[in-house]
Write an enzyme that holds these catalytic residues in place. Structure first.
Site, PDB file in Angstrom:
ATOM      1  N   LYS A  38       7.342   0.662   1.587  1.00  0.00           N
ATOM      2  CA  LYS A  38       7.974  -0.283   0.667  1.00  0.00           C
ATOM      3  C   LYS A  38       9.209   0.295  -0.001  1.00  0.00           C
ATOM      4  CE  LYS A  38       4.749   0.727  -3.055  1.00  0.00           C
ATOM      5  NZ  LYS A  38       5.131   2.092  -2.737  1.00  0.00           N
ATOM      6  N   LYS A  61       5.678   9.166  -8.295  1.00  0.00           N
ATOM      7  CA  LYS A  61       6.396  10.106  -7.438  1.00  0.00           C
ATOM      8  C   LYS A  61       7.899  10.072  -7.688  1.00  0.00           C
ATOM      9  CE  LYS A  61       5.125   8.834  -3.337  1.00  0.00           C
ATOM     10  NZ  LYS A  61       4.474   7.548  -3.672  1.00  0.00           N
ATOM     11  N   LYS A 111       0.831  -1.192   0.000  1.00  0.00           N
ATOM     12  CA  LYS A 111       0.000   0.000   0.000  1.00  0.00           C
ATOM     13  C   LYS A 111       0.873   1.254   0.000  1.00  0.00           C
ATOM     14  CE  LYS A 111      -3.423   2.307   2.976  1.00  0.00           C
ATOM     15  NZ  LYS A 111      -2.595   3.536   3.135  1.00  0.00           N
ATOM     16  N   ASP A 136      -1.619  -0.109  -4.313  1.00  0.00           N
ATOM     17  CA  ASP A 136      -3.013   0.228  -3.998  1.00  0.00           C
ATOM     18  C   ASP A 136      -3.959  -0.255  -5.095  1.00  0.00           C
ATOM     19  OD1 ASP A 136      -3.066   2.450  -1.582  1.00  0.00           O
ATOM     20  OD2 ASP A 136      -1.207   2.450  -2.716  1.00  0.00           O
TER      21      ASP A 136
END
Length: 250
Positions: A14, A40, A9, A127
């Site tokens: 992570k 990102k 998630k 996600d």
């Protein structure tokens, strides 16, 4: 060459996990490639001492020609070769497209043949496991998937979705989930909550990473805790994980 996808998630840690794992593998003498598969483009920043490389999709937006080898990535701590896929401008296009375009470029430029890595780590947003974000599973790039989760409800919900998505491709000989990485948030009955998800699905909790201020301390200095203080107990957890993943005894 082992190809491993780290899913979880958003915000579960992570990228921190993947970067510390890369650093540990490098310190164990392994040649590593880390590919950040998130718009990102911040997966590898702590391997690059706080500097962000130009993501592949950003390069495509700014140049008419495809990037050369020196533009596709850069070496970070321990010689880890860092690549960021990037994504579209916010609100425009499919975020997963950056992953697909980068994977195509890696094949076209024969990046793995050129670097000859022992381990390739894909850091993938989990996600929504669809489209480009499923490419490491669907296209057979990764052979093993590890899911990062805490004992929090939404983290475990995402972990279950990731597990189901990977299982959907199992019959095609693609990647399989090889274990769970518990990244603690110090919630009540955390280990038991994660174990309650893992055991019925035949999964092992292969690492139990404690919540540690040392991780944040060294990230604020632009590095992984494994680089900054390899002898700390939390760093040793990453070394243990690295050895398990590559099948070496401690």
């Amino acid at each position: 060459m082992k190809k491993i996808a780290i899913y979880g998630k958003g915000g579960i840690g992570k990228s921190t996990t993947t970067s510390n794992l890369s650093a540990a593998l490098a310190m164990l003498g392994k040649k590593v490639v880390q590919i950040g598969c998130d718009p990102k483009a911040d997966s590898t920043i702590n391997l690059l001492h706080g500097k962000q490389i130009v993501p592949v999709m950003d390069y495509y937006r700014e140049h008419e020609e495809a990037p050369g080898f020196d533009e596709i990535g850069a070496p970070g701590f321990g010689g880890v070769f860092c690549i960021e896929t990037g994504g579209p401008n916010p609100g425009l296009g499919c975020a997963g497209r950056g992953i697909i375009a980068t994977f195509d470029l890696i094949e076209e430029m024969e990046v793995f043949q050129r670097i000859q890595p022992d381990v390739v780590l894909f850091d993938v947003l989990g996600d929504v496991v669809c489209g480009g974000f499923a490419a490491p599973i669907r296209e057979g790039y990764a052979s093993d998937v590890y899911i990062v989760t805490s004992g929090e409800k939404m983290a475990l919900y995402a972990a279950n979705n990731i597990f189901k998505a990977v299982e959907n491709f199992r019959d095609r000989g693609y990647a399989h989930v090889s274990g769970i990485i518990l990244n603690r948030r110090n919630v009540e009955d955390e280990y038991e909550n994660v174990q309650a998800f893992a055991e019925p699905n035949g999964l092992e909790i292969i690492a139990d990473i404690p919540r540690s201020g040392d991780i944040i301390h060294y990230e604020n200095q632009g590095m992984t805790v494994v680089e900054g203080a390899p002898d700390l107990p939390v760093s040793q957890k990453y070394f243990e994980l690295a050895r398990k993943i590559i099948g070496e005894s401690c």
